[in-house]
Motif scaffolding. Structure first.
Motif, PDB file in Angstrom:
ATOM      1  N   GLY A  29      68.801  38.017  32.180  1.00 46.58           N
ATOM      2  CA  GLY A  29      68.255  39.341  32.435  1.00 46.58           C
ATOM      3  C   GLY A  29      69.359  40.327  32.745  1.00 46.58           C
ATOM      4  N   PRO A  30      69.023  41.606  32.818  1.00 49.96           N
ATOM      5  CA  PRO A  30      70.022  42.632  33.120  1.00 49.96           C
ATOM      6  C   PRO A  30      70.449  42.582  34.580  1.00 49.96           C
ATOM      7  CG  PRO A  30      67.834  43.600  33.031  1.00 49.96           C
ATOM      8  CD  PRO A  30      67.683  42.169  32.607  1.00 49.96           C
ATOM      9  N   SER A  31      71.491  43.311  34.909  1.00 48.38           N
ATOM     10  CA  SER A  31      71.966  43.377  36.295  1.00 48.38           C
ATOM     11  C   SER A  31      70.850  43.886  37.202  1.00 48.38           C
ATOM     12  CB  SER A  31      73.182  44.311  36.390  1.00 48.38           C
ATOM     13  OG  SER A  31      74.255  43.795  35.627  1.00 48.38           O
ATOM     14  N   GLY A  32      70.724  43.244  38.372  1.00 49.16           N
ATOM     15  CA  GLY A  32      69.729  43.675  39.339  1.00 49.16           C
ATOM     16  C   GLY A  32      68.327  43.168  39.105  1.00 49.16           C
ATOM     17  N   CYS A  33      68.155  42.213  38.175  1.00 50.66           N
ATOM     18  CA  CYS A  33      66.800  41.733  37.868  1.00 50.66           C
ATOM     19  C   CYS A  33      66.355  40.613  38.804  1.00 50.66           C
ATOM     20  CB  CYS A  33      66.721  41.266  36.418  1.00 50.66           C
ATOM     21  SG  CYS A  33      67.614  39.726  36.085  1.00 50.66           S
ATOM     22  N   GLY A  34      67.270  40.069  39.649  1.00 52.00           N
ATOM     23  CA  GLY A  34      66.886  39.029  40.601  1.00 52.00           C
ATOM     24  C   GLY A  34      67.328  37.632  40.224  1.00 52.00           C
ATOM     25  N   LYS A  35      68.081  37.492  39.141  1.00 51.17           N
ATOM     26  CA  LYS A  35      68.431  36.139  38.682  1.00 51.17           C
ATOM     27  C   LYS A  35      69.418  35.447  39.623  1.00 51.17           C
ATOM     28  CE  LYS A  35      71.746  37.999  35.273  1.00 51.17           C
ATOM     29  NZ  LYS A  35      71.610  39.423  35.688  1.00 51.17           N
ATOM     30  N   THR A  36      70.425  36.165  40.127  1.00 45.42           N
ATOM     31  CA  THR A  36      71.374  35.544  41.048  1.00 45.42           C
ATOM     32  C   THR A  36      70.715  35.227  42.382  1.00 45.42           C
ATOM     33  OG1 THR A  36      73.339  36.525  40.025  1.00 45.42           O
ATOM     34  CG2 THR A  36      73.512  35.897  42.342  1.00 45.42           C
ATOM     35  N   THR A  37      69.843  36.106  42.858  1.00 44.91           N
ATOM     36  CA  THR A  37      69.104  35.820  44.094  1.00 44.91           C
ATOM     37  C   THR A  37      68.250  34.580  43.925  1.00 44.91           C
ATOM     38  OG1 THR A  37      69.041  38.176  44.636  1.00 44.91           O
ATOM     39  CG2 THR A  37      67.482  36.752  45.786  1.00 44.91           C
ATOM     40  N   THR A  38      67.626  34.426  42.759  1.00 41.46           N
ATOM     41  CA  THR A  38      66.829  33.223  42.484  1.00 41.46           C
ATOM     42  C   THR A  38      67.700  31.979  42.534  1.00 41.46           C
ATOM     43  OG1 THR A  38      65.313  34.507  41.089  1.00 41.46           O
ATOM     44  CG2 THR A  38      65.324  32.115  40.793  1.00 41.46           C
ATOM     45  N   LEU A  39      68.898  32.063  41.956  1.00 35.03           N
ATOM     46  CA  LEU A  39      69.807  30.920  41.982  1.00 35.03           C
ATOM     47  C   LEU A  39      70.230  30.597  43.415  1.00 35.03           C
ATOM     48  CD1 LEU A  39      71.146  29.222  39.623  1.00 35.03           C
ATOM     49  CD2 LEU A  39      73.250  30.423  40.200  1.00 35.03           C
ATOM     50  N   ARG A  40      70.479  31.620  44.217  1.00 36.60           N
ATOM     51  CA  ARG A  40      70.881  31.419  45.609  1.00 36.60           C
ATOM     52  C   ARG A  40      69.744  30.819  46.437  1.00 36.60           C
ATOM     53  NH1 ARG A  40      75.428  33.932  47.504  1.00 36.60           N
ATOM     54  NH2 ARG A  40      74.456  34.364  49.509  1.00 36.60           N
ATOM     55  N   LEU A  41      68.513  31.119  46.062  1.00 37.66           N
ATOM     56  CA  LEU A  41      67.367  30.485  46.725  1.00 37.66           C
ATOM     57  C   LEU A  41      67.327  28.998  46.419  1.00 37.66           C
ATOM     58  CD1 LEU A  41      64.724  33.254  46.010  1.00 37.66           C
ATOM     59  CD2 LEU A  41      65.425  32.507  48.294  1.00 37.66           C
ATOM     60  N   LEU A  42      67.676  28.617  45.183  1.00 28.40           N
ATOM     61  CA  LEU A  42      67.749  27.199  44.829  1.00 28.40           C
ATOM     62  C   LEU A  42      68.888  26.512  45.577  1.00 28.40           C
ATOM     63  CD1 LEU A  42      67.184  27.327  40.970  1.00 28.40           C
ATOM     64  CD2 LEU A  42      65.704  26.214  42.624  1.00 28.40           C
ATOM     65  N   ALA A  43      70.006  27.220  45.708  1.00 32.52           N
ATOM     66  CA  ALA A  43      71.188  26.631  46.338  1.00 32.52           C
ATOM     67  C   ALA A  43      71.036  26.483  47.843  1.00 32.52           C
ATOM     68  CB  ALA A  43      72.420  27.480  46.027  1.00 32.52           C
ATOM     69  N   GLY A  44      70.177  27.299  48.444  1.00 27.93           N
ATOM     70  CA  GLY A  44      70.037  27.268  49.898  1.00 27.93           C
ATOM     71  C   GLY A  44      70.855  28.330  50.596  1.00 27.93           C
ATOM     72  N   PHE A  45      71.465  29.262  49.830  1.00 29.43           N
ATOM     73  CA  PHE A  45      72.214  30.374  50.422  1.00 29.43           C
ATOM     74  C   PHE A  45      71.286  31.485  50.883  1.00 29.43           C
ATOM     75  CE2 PHE A  45      75.767  29.140  47.267  1.00 29.43           C
ATOM     76  CZ  PHE A  45      76.146  28.084  48.080  1.00 29.43           C
ATOM     77  N   GLU A  46      70.065  31.492  50.349  1.00 28.73           N
ATOM     78  CA  GLU A  46      69.030  32.451  50.748  1.00 28.73           C
ATOM     79  C   GLU A  46      67.770  31.659  51.095  1.00 28.73           C
ATOM     80  OE1 GLU A  46      69.242  35.875  50.580  1.00 28.73           O
ATOM     81  OE2 GLU A  46      71.038  36.222  49.346  1.00 28.73           O
ATOM     82  N   THR A  47      66.951  32.239  51.975  1.00 29.36           N
ATOM     83  CA  THR A  47      65.685  31.617  52.361  1.00 29.36           C
ATOM     84  C   THR A  47      64.531  32.476  51.875  1.00 29.36           C
ATOM     85  OG1 THR A  47      66.707  30.719  54.357  1.00 29.36           O
ATOM     86  CG2 THR A  47      64.311  30.783  54.298  1.00 29.36           C
ATOM     87  N   PRO A  48      63.565  31.902  51.172  1.00 29.87           N
ATOM     88  CA  PRO A  48      62.446  32.721  50.673  1.00 29.87           C
ATOM     89  C   PRO A  48      61.597  33.266  51.808  1.00 29.87           C
ATOM     90  CG  PRO A  48      62.033  30.388  50.287  1.00 29.87           C
ATOM     91  CD  PRO A  48      63.437  30.487  50.784  1.00 29.87           C
ATOM     92  N   ASP A  49      61.091  34.485  51.622  1.00 26.33           N
ATOM     93  CA  ASP A  49      60.166  35.071  52.585  1.00 26.33           C
ATOM     94  C   ASP A  49      58.770  34.495  52.407  1.00 26.33           C
ATOM     95  OD1 ASP A  49      62.154  36.879  53.607  1.00 26.33           O
ATOM     96  OD2 ASP A  49      61.893  38.061  51.791  1.00 26.33           O
ATOM     97  N   ALA A  50      58.482  34.043  51.197  1.00 25.10           N
ATOM     98  CA  ALA A  50      57.187  33.411  50.900  1.00 25.10           C
ATOM     99  C   ALA A  50      57.395  32.506  49.698  1.00 25.10           C
ATOM    100  CB  ALA A  50      56.126  34.471  50.610  1.00 25.10           C
TER     101      ALA A  50
END
Length: 276
Positions: A29-50
Motif C-alpha cells: 500500500g501507499p505511505s501512511g496506509c497502516g502496513k508498517t503499524t500492522t507489522l509492528r503489531l505482529l512483532a509485538g512492538f505495538e499493542t492493539p487497542d482492540a
C-alpha cells in the motif's frame, strides 16, 4: 478486527487477515496506509487497542516481542556498527544464553544461507556494501529460527539491480526454509514478483487479499485497480447500473461506482467478469 490508534489518527482500522504456514505474504500500500503499524503489531512492538493477534493458534496480545516466535528485518538494517558480521548475527543467540558451540554452528549456517560465508564473518558493517549489510540483517533474523520472518521494506535502500537480485534470493530462502514471510512494501512490482498472496491496504483497512494474479486481473475496488499496474478508470453504465471501467493494456474490468475512493469496502460494489 485489530484496531490501533496513534494520537488522533486511527492507523489500523479493523484489520483482519490470516497467513498460511510457509507462505510469502505481502502487505502492500501507499505511505501512511497502516502496513508498517500492522507489522509492528505482529512483532509485538505495538499493542492493539482492540482485536486479537494470534500466532500459531495462540493469542499473543499480551506477549512481549522477545516472547513471540518471530524475527524482524528493517529497511535501515539496524546493524551494530561496533560489532563484526559474526557478532551481529550471533547477538540474539548470545542474549538467549545459547552454548558457544551451538552459536558458532548456527551463525555459520545462517551466513552460508545468505552467501556471506568465508571471509565476511570478521568484517565490520562499514566494510560491507548495502546488499551485503542487508544479507547480514537477514542472517541475524534467520539464525533465531523464527516461525515468522517479518520484513519492513528491507530492499528500499538498495539500487534497482541489487533490489531485483535480492527479491529472487528472498523468495528462494522462503522456499528453502519453509519459513513464513510477512513482507511490507509500497512497490507493486516487488509484491507481484515475490508474493504467494498480497493484502492491499488503504486508509488503515484491507482493500483486498488475493494472489498476485487475482489482485491484478480482478481488483475489487477502484483503489486497487488504480494502485496495481497501469489502468485508466472511466465511468460507464452496465444494464442500467453505474460502473467504473478499469482499462488496462490487455484487460478491461468493471467495478460498481460505489467502490470508488474513499469507499474502499468491497461490499459496496461488485466485480463483473473480466472482458478481454
Amino acid at each position: 478486527d485489530v484496531v490501533r490508534t496513534c494520537g488522533d489518527v486511527r492507523a489500523v482500522h479493523g484489520v483482519s487477515f490470516s497467513v498460511r504456514r510457509g507462505e510469502f505474504f505481502s502487505l502492500l500500500g501507499p505511505s501512511g496506509c497502516g502496513k508498517t503499524t500492522t507489522l509492528r503489531l505482529l512483532a509485538g512492538f505495538e499493542t492493539p487497542d482492540a482485536g486479537e493477534v494470534r500466532i500459531l493458534g495462540r493469542r499473543v496480545n499480551e506477549s512481549r516481542a522477545w516472547e513471540r516466535p518471530v524475527a524482524m528485518g528493517f529497511q535501515s538494517y539496524a546493524l551494530f556498527p561496533h560489532l563484526s558480521v559474526e557478532r551481529n548475527v550471533a547477538f540474539g543467540l548470545e542474549e538467549r544464553r545459547r552454548p558457544r558451540a551451538e552459536i558458532r554452528e548456527r551463525v555459520g549456517r545462517a551466513l552460508e544461507l545468505v552467501r556471506l560465508d568465508g571471509g565476511f564473518a570478521r568484517r565490520m558493517p562499514a566494510q560491507l556494501s548495502g546488499g551485503q549489510r542487508q544479507r547480514v540483517a537477514l542472517a541475524r533474523a534467520l539464525v533465531l529460527d523464527p516461525a515468522i520472518l517479518l520484513l519492513d521494506e528491507p530492499l528500499g535502500a538498495l539500487d534497482l539491480q541489487l533490489r531485483r537480485e535480492m527479491q529472487l534470493e528472498l523468495k528462494a530462502l522462503n522456499r528453502e526454509l519453509a519459513t513464513t514471510f510477512v513482507y511490507v512494501t509500497h512497490d507493486q512490482e516487488e509484491a507481484l514478483t515475490m508474493s504467494d498472496r498480497i493484502a492491499v491496504m488503504a486508509g488503515g483497512r484491507i482493500a483486498q487479499v488475493g494472489t498476485p494474479a487475482e489482485i491484478y486481473e480482478t481488483p475489487r475496488t477502484a483503489f486497487v485497480a488504480q494502485f496495481i499496474g497501469i489502468s485508466n478508470l472511466l465511468p460507464g453504465r452496465d444494464a442500467g447500473t453505474d460502473v467504473l471501467l478499469a482499462l488496462r493494456p490487455e484487460r478491461v474490468g468493471l467495478h460498481a461506482a460505489g467502490a470508488a475512493p474513499p469507499g474502499l469496502d468491497a461490499r459496496h460494489g461488485r466485480v463483473a467478469d473480466v472482458i478481454y
